[in-house]
Design an enzyme around this catalytic site. Structure first.
Site, mmCIF file in Angstrom:
data_model
loop_
_atom_site.group_PDB
_atom_site.id
_atom_site.type_symbol
_atom_site.label_atom_id
_atom_site.label_comp_id
_atom_site.label_asym_id
_atom_site.label_seq_id
_atom_site.Cartn_x
_atom_site.Cartn_y
_atom_site.Cartn_z
ATOM 1 N N ALA A 269 0.881 -1.184 0.000
ATOM 2 C CA ALA A 269 0.000 0.000 0.000
ATOM 3 C C ALA A 269 0.908 1.221 0.000
ATOM 4 O O ALA A 269 1.044 1.915 1.003
ATOM 5 C CB ALA A 269 -0.928 -0.016 1.213
ATOM 6 N N ALA A 270 1.535 1.456 -1.146
ATOM 7 C CA ALA A 270 2.722 2.316 -1.194
ATOM 8 C C ALA A 270 2.457 3.821 -1.113
ATOM 9 O O ALA A 270 3.210 4.555 -0.483
ATOM 10 C CB ALA A 270 3.514 2.005 -2.461
ATOM 11 N N ALA A 271 1.416 4.306 -1.795
ATOM 12 C CA ALA A 271 1.210 5.760 -1.874
ATOM 13 C C ALA A 271 0.861 6.323 -0.495
ATOM 14 O O ALA A 271 0.186 5.649 0.282
ATOM 15 C CB ALA A 271 0.106 6.063 -2.879
ATOM 16 N N PRO A 272 1.329 7.530 -0.170
ATOM 17 C CA PRO A 272 2.035 8.492 -1.026
ATOM 18 C C PRO A 272 3.521 8.236 -1.218
ATOM 19 O O PRO A 272 4.185 8.972 -1.932
ATOM 20 C CB PRO A 272 1.795 9.814 -0.303
ATOM 21 C CG PRO A 272 1.660 9.444 1.130
ATOM 22 C CD PRO A 272 0.993 8.110 1.148
ATOM 23 N N GLY A 273 4.086 7.199 -0.571
ATOM 24 C CA GLY A 273 5.428 6.777 -0.938
ATOM 25 C C GLY A 273 6.532 6.996 0.070
ATOM 26 O O GLY A 273 7.669 6.579 -0.168
ATOM 27 N N SER A 274 6.244 7.620 1.197
ATOM 28 C CA SER A 274 7.331 7.971 2.119
ATOM 29 C C SER A 274 8.122 6.750 2.594
ATOM 30 O O SER A 274 9.352 6.784 2.665
ATOM 31 C CB SER A 274 6.789 8.762 3.313
ATOM 32 O OG SER A 274 5.727 8.075 3.922
ATOM 33 N N ASP A 293 -0.131 0.163 -5.439
ATOM 34 C CA ASP A 293 -1.211 0.968 -4.871
ATOM 35 C C ASP A 293 -2.406 0.922 -5.814
ATOM 36 O O ASP A 293 -2.245 0.795 -7.035
ATOM 37 C CB ASP A 293 -0.779 2.413 -4.638
ATOM 38 C CG ASP A 293 -1.633 3.090 -3.563
ATOM 39 O OD1 ASP A 293 -1.302 2.949 -2.367
ATOM 40 O OD2 ASP A 293 -2.649 3.725 -3.911
ATOM 41 N N ASP A 336 1.899 -1.103 5.234
ATOM 42 C CA ASP A 336 1.381 0.041 5.990
ATOM 43 C C ASP A 336 -0.084 0.164 5.578
ATOM 44 O O ASP A 336 -0.417 0.850 4.619
ATOM 45 C CB ASP A 336 2.181 1.300 5.651
ATOM 46 C CG ASP A 336 1.746 2.489 6.485
ATOM 47 O OD1 ASP A 336 1.731 2.368 7.720
ATOM 48 O OD2 ASP A 336 1.411 3.536 5.909
ATOM 49 N N CYS A 389 -1.500 3.907 11.249
ATOM 50 C CA CYS A 389 -1.513 5.147 12.040
ATOM 51 C C CYS A 389 -2.830 5.204 12.810
ATOM 52 O O CYS A 389 -3.550 6.189 12.787
ATOM 53 C CB CYS A 389 -1.303 6.378 11.157
ATOM 54 S SG CYS A 389 -2.382 6.457 9.722
#
Length: 452
Positions: A269-274, A293, A336, A389
């Site tokens: 679940a990569a985006a936004p990529g941090s 994503d 994530d 989060c």
């Protein structure tokens, strides 16, 4: 304030609030979209003020709506036309929070209502605004406290009732109140050195030369911003990709995973990529990261950011993290997971109003599907981080227990160097950060592996 737009400043804010509500955009992205249609010499000044309005209205929305609902007869603000509701929230915010003279605040709103709706609606809003002006908030809150203490906390600190109840059950009354208070404080910023282009010592020197005071953190490549003269996003090194803004707890995920140069890594679940970009830097651009994503637009934004940061070992894939499969298994996985975002209220106050128990149950189902899929993509002996989060155990510890008991993953006894431990029987083996304790987003991390 001179602007060139379809209408007034109040309508700029109302348009942004509508995008936040109807499209579920962040305040930042909603304002970016609205200000594409704004010109004039006061554009940047208006943008800064509009951001403050949208951010603060979303932060204090429960309290704003409490005022409006207290003077509405036989209906609530949620029953009104959504655009009209936004205008009323702006007017209430101006009178009770910004202390704008009531006549000025009311006149600004009435002008927009006349143009957008009709005379009878303008008459209704005018009467309502006069009642809002005279409303004694503190007296009403005192009465509410005597009647329903949980609802009083919910309104007083502007949080969803379910969150207040959950925090009290989890942390106890006093600490829950500290968390509510902390969520309403100004956001704390952290910056991560992009080690593909610079190191943390050089970054710290550069920031101090540019009037930014920093402090070291538990992470070797992350600095805490203490104060600044110029926002860090306006500095040359930010524009050159030498550092990124990334929350402290978020940046811990890649360190816990510890990807090595040459490994194959999957971010489901990569985006936004941090976290993807951080892993790439730790891998020194060697090996491969497959970043998945479901949002094509967000992947395209990642592509632009990758160019800026000098990242060359990431392959972007538009797919669903619940079902994506690769022929070759991965050494390490970042999961994530999408979540209730209940740890990010200080940073994104609009998410407070997006979730209820029904929606959270649906998202837990997605999280569990992604955990199953992560297992299928992981090689024997491969390791993964599961993070959210969220403050909720049903999205965190309970999902780790599901991964252990139902999926076949093992929980690793990782030596977390900071933060708190968690809850339930696995609490001593997982990581938690809290806004009120650690001055960052509320966060959860567990490190697991697929047994050989």
């Amino acid at each position: 304030m001179e602007l060139f737009y379809r209408v007034s400043f109040q309508e700029v804010v109302a348009d942004a609030l509508s995008l936040v509500e109807e499209r579920e955009l962040s305040s930042k992205h909603a304002l970016e979209r609205v200000f594409k249609r704004v010109a004039g010499k006061d554009r940047e000044k208006a943008r800064g003020l509009a951001h403050a309005y949208v951010f603060e209205i979303e932060k204090w929305r429960k309290k704003v709506d409490f005022i409006i609902n207290s003077v509405l007869k036989g209906s609530t603000v949620e029953d009104l036309d959504p655009y009209l509701a936004s205008l009323l929230r702006i007017g209430t915010f101006e009178i009770h929070f910004r202390k704008v003279p009531p006549a000025i605040a009311t006149d600004s709103i009435i002008r927009v209502v006349k143009e957008r709706f009709d005379f009878s609606r303008a008459k209704f809003v005018n009467a309502l605004m006069h009642s809002i002006e005279k409303f004694d908030v503190e007296k009403a809150l005192k009465r509410l406290k005597e009647r329903d203490r949980i609802e009083w906390l919910s309104v007083r600190f502007s949080h969803p009732r379910w969150y207040v109840e959950y925090a009290i059950d989890l942390l106890g009354y006093d600490e829950a109140v500290r968390l509510l208070l902390s969520n309403n404080k100004a956001q704390r910023y952290y910056v991560r050195a992009n080690t593909l282009k610079t190191d943390v010592d050089s970054l710290r020197d550069y920031l101090e030369e540019n009037g930014v005071r920093t402090a070291l953190t538990p992470l070797p490549d992350v600095l805490k911003i203490l104060e600044y003269k110029t926002p860090v996003t306006r500095l040359d090194w930010y524009r050159e990709g030498k550092f990124v803004i990334q929350d402290l707890a978020s940046a811990y995920v890649a360190h816990v995973l510890a990807p090595e140069p040459g490994e194959r890594v999957l971010d489901l679940a990569a985006a936004p990529g941090s976290k993807t970009f951080h892993a790439a830097a730790l891998m020194e651009n060697r090996g491969e990261i497959v970043a998945v994503d479901y949002s094509y637009d967000r992947l395209m934004r990642m592509k632009e950011k990758m160019k800026l940061l000098g990242i060359k070992n990431v392959k972007l894939v538009h797919a669903d993290g619940q079902s994506f499969r690769n022929k070759e298994k991965f050494d390490k996985i970042i999961l994530d997971a999408p979540c209730s975002s209940s740890g990010t209220y200080r940073q994104f106050p609009e998410v407070k109003w997006r979730f209820d128990e029904k929606k959270i149950k649906r998202i837990i189902n997605v999280q569990r599907n992604m955990l199953r899929n992560a297992y299928e993509n992981l090689r024997d002996g491969g390791e993964m981080t599961y993070s959210t989060c969220s403050i909720r155990t049903d999205e965190d510890e309970e999902n780790v227990l599901f991964a252990i008991n139902r999926v076949g993953l093992e929980l690793m006894d990782y030596p977390f160097g900071w933060g708190d431990r968690g809850f339930l029987e696995i609490g001593d083996k997982v990581f938690r950060a809290w806004t009120h304790r650690h001055d960052c987003n509320g966060f959860f991390i567990a490190k697991m592996r697929r047994a050989d």
